[in-house]
Design an enzyme around this catalytic site. Sequence first.
Site, short mmCIF file in Angstrom:
data_model
loop_
_atom_site.label_atom_id
_atom_site.label_comp_id
_atom_site.label_asym_id
_atom_site.label_seq_id
_atom_site.Cartn_x
_atom_site.Cartn_y
_atom_site.Cartn_z
N HIS A 193 -11.72 14.83 3.64
CA HIS A 193 -10.74 15.35 2.70
C HIS A 193 -9.32 14.98 3.13
CE1 HIS A 193 -13.63 18.56 0.91
NE2 HIS A 193 -13.81 17.37 0.42
N ARG A 300 -18.84 9.31 -9.92
CA ARG A 300 -19.90 9.75 -9.01
C ARG A 300 -20.23 11.23 -9.30
NH1 ARG A 300 -16.32 6.62 -5.56
NH2 ARG A 300 -17.38 4.77 -4.75
N GLU A 435 -28.33 -1.89 -5.57
CA GLU A 435 -27.86 -1.42 -4.26
C GLU A 435 -28.79 -1.78 -3.12
OE1 GLU A 435 -25.94 2.75 -4.61
OE2 GLU A 435 -27.51 2.69 -6.16
N ASP A 459 -23.84 0.04 -0.26
CA ASP A 459 -25.24 0.20 0.16
C ASP A 459 -25.95 -1.14 0.25
OD1 ASP A 459 -25.47 2.88 0.72
OD2 ASP A 459 -25.99 3.46 -1.32
N ARG A 469 -22.80 1.69 8.60
CA ARG A 469 -21.38 1.41 8.87
C ARG A 469 -20.65 2.60 9.45
NH1 ARG A 469 -17.98 1.83 3.39
NH2 ARG A 469 -19.27 3.27 2.22
N CYS A 506 -18.88 -2.28 -8.08
CA CYS A 506 -18.18 -0.99 -7.99
C CYS A 506 -18.06 -0.50 -6.54
CB CYS A 506 -18.91 0.08 -8.82
SG CYS A 506 -20.59 0.43 -8.30
#
Length: 578
Positions: A193, A300, A435, A459, A469, A506
Site C-alpha cells: 500500500h 482486476r 498467462e 505470470d 520474481r 496487460c
Amino acid sequence: MSIALHGVPIGGGIAIGRAHLISQSMDEVVHYQLVESELAEELARFDEAIATTREELERLTASVPDNAPAEMKAFLSLHVMLLSDPMLTEEPRGIIESQRCNAEWALKQQADALVEQFDAIEETYLRERKHDVLQVVERVFKNLNGQGVELPDGDWDGELILVAHDLSPADMVLFKDSAFSAFITDVGGSTSHTAILGRSLDLPSVIALHNARELIHEEEWIIVDGEQGVVMIDPDPLVLDDYRSRQERWRAARADLACLRLSPAETLDGEFIELLANIEVPSDIEDVIDASADGVGLFRSEFLFLGRDTLPSEDEQFQAYRKVVSAMQGKPVTIRTMDLGADKNARWMSHGVADNPALGLTGIRLCLAEPLLFRAQLRALMRASVYGKLRILFPMVSGLSELKQALSQLEIVKDELWEEGFAIAENVEVGAMVEVPAAALVVGSFLKLVDFVSIGTNDLIQYTLAVDRSDDAVSHLYDPLHPAVLKLVAHTIKTANKAGIPVSVCGEMAGDLRMTRLLLGMGLTRFSMHPAQVLAVKQIVRGTRLETVKELVARMLRTEDPDKIADLLTQLNTAPGV
C-alpha cells in the site's frame, strides 16, 4: 562521503532535499512481568490504546480532502477494519493474561507471529499485507506509550524527504500538510500500500532499501531517484549538480508529456495504437480519465473480494462494475473475473493453501470449481453491460476445455437474466488471458471461441522461466527479454493478428518504456498499463516508424544470444524515429 542505496523504484521523478526521520517506536520493546493484581489494569490500558487508535484512524479518514487519491481513504478504512480483527484485539489480551506480561510485549509477540504467517504466503499482494498489520500495530504501540507522531517543523533548505522504516496511510494524511516532496522506506514491495500510495500521489519514492533509516541522519542532504530506485546520501557537489540537471530535464519532460493528453497515439507511419489502463478498484477510474486512456484494459476484480470478512453480493459487485463502465462513457472496460484461489484465499473462503499455490486452484480453475460464486459475478457483469462497453476476460486459461466451460456458464447466466427480466447487452465481447506457456502454444484454438486475447506477461514470464520474481534469491533471473519469453509473446501476437482477433499486453511489459518499440515491432497495437505510464508510452509510439522497428525486432527473435538481444534493444530505443 556519498553513499548510494538501491531499492524498488516507485516513480515520481527526482527529489533533492533534507531528510526527516520518522521514529520507529517498536525497534526496542521492554519486557516485564506483572503480578496477578496488575493484570486488569494492563488489559484496560491495552483496550484503551485500541480504542484511541480506532478514533484516530476514523478521524483521519474523515479528514482526507476530496482531492486526495481515493486509495488513501480506502487504505485508512482497511486499517480501521483490521482493528476489529481478533488477531489484534483479542490475541494480545490472551498473551497478557497467560504470560503475565506488559501489553507492549504481548503486542510485539503477536505481531511477530503474524509476520511469520504472512511470510509463508507465496502470492506477492497478500504477503505484503503484513505491512498493513504492522502499521496498525505500530500505531497501537505508540498510543500505549502516549507517543504521538512527530511532525516536522521549522524552515527547510530544499525539499522535505521523509525517511522511515515503513509509512502507513495514516502517516501520509498527517504529513500531507507538511508538504513533503518524497519518501523512502526500508520495507515494502511493488504492490504494498505504501507503493500504491506513492504512485497515486506521484511523489518521488523508493522502497525496500533495507537499512536507509539507520544510515541517514536528520536534516542530511539526500537525493531520491524514483525512476532508477537510487538514493544518494550526503552527495558531493558534482553528484548534486548532476542530479539537479536531471531533475530539471525530468520536469521539462513531464511538462511535454502533459501536452500529449489529447494527441492520438499514432506512429510516424500512421498506425493507430490503442493505449488502455489497468485498475484495481473503481476509484482508480479517475486516473484513467486524467491520462486520456482509450479505456480500461484490465480491471482486476479480485480486489473487490479481498480484505473483507464476507463475500461481496451480486448487487455490490454490480454497483462497482456499473460505476466504472458508466464513468468511461462508451470507452471499453475489460473486467477480469476473479483471479482468486490457493494463495489468494479471502477469509470467507474454505479452500486451504496448496503445497504449490502458483500451480493450484486459481484463476478460471477456481471459478469453475465454485460455479455459484462464478455465476454471481457473471450476473453482476452482464447486468452492468448495458451502461457502456463492457468486456469480460477469463484469467489463467490453460486449455480449450476450461474456456468452453467458462463460456457455457456465461450462456447459462444470460438465459437466467433474460428470464428474470434484466436488461443485458446483446454483444458483450469475451476474452481469454494468455498467462501460461500452454495457453500461448495453443492460442490458435482459443481464437475460434473468443473476441480477443490478453497476454499477462507477469505470470507468463514467471511460469516460462520457473522464477518467482518476489523471491530475492532468484528474482534476478526474472527476465522479460529471455528468448523463450519473446518467442511466446511474439507467437501469440502473430497468431491473433493473422486470425483477425485483437490482442493486448496487460502485464508490466506494456508499461515498460524499454519494451514499447519491441512490442510494436511484434505487431502489437493494443497496450494496457498503469494510468501513470500512458502518456510516456504514447510519446514513444508517436516517435516510432513501424517499418524500421519490425526489421530490428525480427532480428531479435532470430537470435537466442542474450547479449545480442540486449544490443539490438539498445539500437531499437536509441535511434531517433528508428
